[in-house]
Write a protein that holds these residues in place. Structure first.
Motif, PDB file in Angstrom:
ATOM      1  N   ARG A  41       0.690  -1.160  -0.095  1.00  0.00           N
ATOM      2  CA  ARG A  41      -0.245  -0.025  -0.032  1.00  0.00           C
ATOM      3  C   ARG A  41       0.908   1.337   0.201  1.00  0.00           C
ATOM      4  NH1 ARG A  41      -3.643   0.970   5.017  1.00  0.00           N
ATOM      5  NH2 ARG A  41      -1.779   2.492   5.576  1.00  0.00           N
ATOM      6  N   GLU A  42       2.007   1.188   0.830  1.00  0.00           N
ATOM      7  CA  GLU A  42       2.878   2.372   1.005  1.00  0.00           C
ATOM      8  C   GLU A  42       3.543   2.749  -0.621  1.00  0.00           C
ATOM      9  OE1 GLU A  42       3.583   4.764   3.326  1.00  0.00           O
ATOM     10  OE2 GLU A  42       1.796   4.094   3.898  1.00  0.00           O
ATOM     11  N   ARG A  43       4.111   1.360  -1.128  1.00  0.00           N
ATOM     12  CA  ARG A  43       4.677   1.617  -2.207  1.00  0.00           C
ATOM     13  C   ARG A  43       3.725   2.201  -3.518  1.00  0.00           C
ATOM     14  NH1 ARG A  43       9.208  -0.686  -5.384  1.00  0.00           N
ATOM     15  NH2 ARG A  43       9.850  -1.514  -3.088  1.00  0.00           N
ATOM     16  N   GLY A  45       1.029   3.980  -2.931  1.00  0.00           N
ATOM     17  CA  GLY A  45       0.824   5.267  -2.543  1.00  0.00           C
ATOM     18  C   GLY A  45       1.930   6.378  -3.133  1.00  0.00           C
ATOM     19  N   ARG A  46       3.279   5.900  -3.015  1.00  0.00           N
ATOM     20  CA  ARG A  46       4.282   6.732  -3.383  1.00  0.00           C
ATOM     21  C   ARG A  46       4.283   6.582  -4.936  1.00  0.00           C
ATOM     22  NH1 ARG A  46       9.406   5.095   0.649  1.00  0.00           N
ATOM     23  NH2 ARG A  46       8.558   6.132   2.235  1.00  0.00           N
ATOM     24  N   THR A  47       4.155   5.788  -5.680  1.00  0.00           N
ATOM     25  CA  THR A  47       4.120   5.532  -7.196  1.00  0.00           C
ATOM     26  C   THR A  47       3.057   6.494  -7.636  1.00  0.00           C
ATOM     27  OG1 THR A  47       4.635   3.177  -6.962  1.00  0.00           O
ATOM     28  CG2 THR A  47       3.883   4.122  -9.222  1.00  0.00           C
ATOM     29  N   ARG A  48       1.788   6.646  -7.013  1.00  0.00           N
ATOM     30  CA  ARG A  48       0.898   7.508  -7.367  1.00  0.00           C
ATOM     31  C   ARG A  48       1.147   8.978  -7.432  1.00  0.00           C
ATOM     32  NH1 ARG A  48      -4.543   4.334  -5.415  1.00  0.00           N
ATOM     33  NH2 ARG A  48      -4.382   2.603  -7.105  1.00  0.00           N
ATOM     34  N   ARG A  49       1.955   9.287  -6.263  1.00  0.00           N
ATOM     35  CA  ARG A  49       2.257  10.637  -5.979  1.00  0.00           C
ATOM     36  C   ARG A  49       3.325  11.193  -6.822  1.00  0.00           C
ATOM     37  NH1 ARG A  49       3.649  10.080   0.129  1.00  0.00           N
ATOM     38  NH2 ARG A  49       2.306   8.309   0.340  1.00  0.00           N
ATOM     39  N   HIS A  50       4.191  10.451  -7.546  1.00  0.00           N
ATOM     40  CA  HIS A  50       5.193  10.912  -8.076  1.00  0.00           C
ATOM     41  C   HIS A  50       5.097  10.724  -9.522  1.00  0.00           C
ATOM     42  CE1 HIS A  50       7.657  10.417  -4.280  1.00  0.00           C
ATOM     43  NE2 HIS A  50       8.042  11.514  -4.759  1.00  0.00           N
TER      44      HIS A  50
END
Length: 50
Positions: A41-43, A45-50
């Motif tokens: 889930r964290e990964r 989320g980071r992929t979608r933000r960048h």
């Protein structure tokens, strides 16, 4: 902080040593699954933000 972490680790390892094998393995599998879901889930989320 390191001392508190080592104390907590010792407490958890001591408690796990007194559990029956199947109970320990079930708990370990549940915790591992939760950690894997959290990491995914964290990964994501980071992929979608960048």
């Amino acid at each position: 902080m390191l001392l508190v972490a080592l104390l907590a680790l010792g407490l958890l390892a001591g408690a796990a040593a007194h559990l029956p094998g199947p109970v320990f393995l079930t708990a370990a599998a549940a915790i591992s699954g939760w950690l894997l879901l959290f990491a995914a889930r964290e990964r994501l989320g980071r992929t979608r933000r960048h």
